[in-house]
Design an enzyme around this catalytic site. Structure first.
Site, PDB file in Angstrom:
ATOM      1  N   HIS A  30      40.519  36.593  31.571  1.00 15.81           N
ATOM      2  CA  HIS A  30      40.231  37.363  32.777  1.00 15.81           C
ATOM      3  C   HIS A  30      41.521  37.867  33.430  1.00 15.81           C
ATOM      4  O   HIS A  30      42.297  37.092  33.961  1.00 15.81           O
ATOM      5  CB  HIS A  30      39.465  36.455  33.746  1.00 15.81           C
ATOM      6  CG  HIS A  30      39.066  37.090  35.022  1.00 15.81           C
ATOM      7  ND1 HIS A  30      39.597  36.717  36.234  1.00 15.81           N
ATOM      8  CD2 HIS A  30      38.167  38.074  35.287  1.00 15.81           C
ATOM      9  CE1 HIS A  30      39.041  37.427  37.190  1.00 15.81           C
ATOM     10  NE2 HIS A  30      38.179  38.261  36.645  1.00 15.81           N
TER      11      HIS A  30
ATOM     12  N   HIS B  22      43.257  45.606  39.353  1.00 22.83           N
ATOM     13  CA  HIS B  22      41.926  45.240  39.823  1.00 22.83           C
ATOM     14  C   HIS B  22      41.442  46.172  40.923  1.00 22.83           C
ATOM     15  O   HIS B  22      40.244  46.417  41.059  1.00 22.83           O
ATOM     16  CB  HIS B  22      41.934  43.796  40.326  1.00 22.83           C
ATOM     17  CG  HIS B  22      40.586  43.274  40.710  1.00 22.83           C
ATOM     18  ND1 HIS B  22      40.133  43.255  42.012  1.00 22.83           N
ATOM     19  CD2 HIS B  22      39.578  42.774  39.954  1.00 22.83           C
ATOM     20  CE1 HIS B  22      38.919  42.751  42.045  1.00 22.83           C
ATOM     21  NE2 HIS B  22      38.548  42.454  40.815  1.00 22.83           N
TER      22      HIS B  22
HETATM   23  O1  G3P Z   1      34.668  41.877  35.137  1.00 26.31           O
HETATM   24  C1  G3P Z   1      33.955  40.757  35.413  1.00 26.31           C
HETATM   25  C2  G3P Z   1      34.818  39.839  36.129  1.00 26.31           C
HETATM   26  O2  G3P Z   1      36.122  40.234  35.920  1.00 26.31           O
HETATM   27  C3  G3P Z   1      34.541  39.748  37.585  1.00 26.31           C
HETATM   28  O3  G3P Z   1      34.929  40.864  38.234  1.00 26.31           O
HETATM   29  O4  G3P Z   1      36.154  41.336  40.266  1.00 26.31           O
HETATM   30  O5  G3P Z   1      37.243  39.928  38.558  1.00 26.31           O
HETATM   31  O6  G3P Z   1      36.852  42.332  38.105  1.00 26.31           O
HETATM   32  P1  G3P Z   1      36.375  41.107  38.811  1.00 26.31           P
HETATM   33 CA    CA Z   2      37.025  42.510  35.777  1.00 20.87          CA
END
Ligand code: G3P
Ligand code: CA
Length: 331
Positions: free
Chosen positions: A14, A56
């Site tokens: 992530h 992000h």
């Molecule tokens: O993309 C899914 C996960 O990354 C949650 O979203 O806000 O971290 O981009 P975000």
């Molecule tokens: Ca994401």
């Protein structure tokens, strides 16, 4: 990718190994690959000259040193992004050459203070640079590492004349990512841009589902449905017409009570699998502040709880912990 359930859940790093390095940097992605992640996850926004870069948010004061650049002080401004007024510096006001003058910084230094030693070391990577890294590391490792890009604020970027979808598909196709088997998942919190993407490419698509809110394109068009409505059997059937997987907030599968204690799981995995959708769950993090009461000091236990429910993948800030948990679960 095949539309079928895998035995071993995939590990999606992530924003890279963002538990250990400032997020969305080549350093964070490379470390994730070294730790054994199956996919790395770049969130994508665009520059003024239409180049996709990994951030992000399009407002970049929290994750770069932009505020320290006097030559860009006049770019600070206020904008309404998806209904929220934001004050700062926005990627669409910078060319790629200007963005390359900036360096990345740790997003949550109050929790990940140890990562501040990596502040100002890494530049902001383009999607092409991320693909280049993945190709090199795949050759080096002898297996294919996947990319899991997310389109951020697609309605907003469409409305300012910088749509993300064509640029993303063109970049991926030009780099020989083609068809359902390619090691790519394209994700979005919006619906209409995924439907548009499904007309542009056969690459696998992922509908992201959040907790108590609505896709912004639904807000924009007056569609009354919420993310919860999309988790119903009917909602999942609709998603299965254009997507390969759902990417869900983990509380949609295992809700928590007001004390952050886990409640019994919902039927979401069973319901999604019934319409041939894979289920990828976000976001797994090691720190107690993110963990449920049941697993304080035991992040592996949280993974094991979710693996038992038959999920197909996890988004993790700590790919090494995710891999350890998979090994333990398979013993
Ligand atoms: O993309 C899914 C996960 O990354 C949650 O979203 O806000 O971290 O981009 P975000
Ligand atoms: Ca994401």
């Amino acid at each position: 990718m095949k539309k079928q359930n895998k035995k071993k859940p995939i590990i999606i790093a992530h924003r890279g190994a963002s538990g250990y390095r400032p997020e969305h940097t080549l350093g964070a992605y490379e470390l994730a690959i070294e730790m054994g992640a199956d996919f790395i996850e770049p969130d994508l926004v665009t520059t003024k000259d239409g180049i996709l870069i990994a951030r992000h948010e399009n407002e970049i004061s929290a994750t770069t040193d932009v505020s320290l650049h006097p030559e860009f002080s006049d770019r600070q401004t206020k904008k309404n992004i998806d209904g929220t007024l934001k004050n700062g510096w926005f990627t669409e006001d910078f060319t790629l050459a200007e963005i390359k003058k900036l360096k990345a910084r740790e997003r949550i230094p109050q929790i990940r203070h140890q990562n501040q030693v990596y502040d100002d070391l890494y530049s902001i990577p383009t999607l092409q640079e991320i693909i280049n890294l993945v190709k090199i590391k795949s050759l080096e490792k002898g297996y294919e590492i996947g990319i899991y890009p997310e389109t951020k604020y697609p309605t907003y970027f469409h409305n300012i004349g910088l749509p993300l979808e064509e640029a993303l598909v063109e970049t991926l196709h030009n780099n020989n990512y083609q068809g359902e088997q390619a090691p790519i998942f394209i994700q979005s919190f919006e619906v209409s841009n995924l439907q548009k993407l499904s007309s542009l490419t056969n690459l696998p698509l992922v509908q992201l589902l959040n907790l108590d809110s609505k896709p912004y394109d639904f807000v924009n068009s007056g569609d009354p449905r919420s993310y919860r409505d999309l988790t119903t059997v009917e909602g999942l059937q609709e998603i299965s017409k254009y997507a390969t997987a759902i990417g869900i907030h983990k509380n949609l599968l295992v809700p928590r009570d007001t004390n952050d204690k886990l409640l019994p799981p919902t039927s979401l995995v069973t319901d999604a699998h019934a319409v041939n959708l894979l289920v990828h769950v976000w976001t797994f993090r090691n720190e107690d502040v993110f963990l449920p009461l049941d697993f304080q000091g035991n992040p592996q236990g949280e993974y094991e709880e979710f693996f038992q429910l038959g999920i197909d993948g996890v988004f993790s800030d700590f790919p090494d912990t995710a891999l350890d948990a998979i090994k333990i679960s398979n013993k």
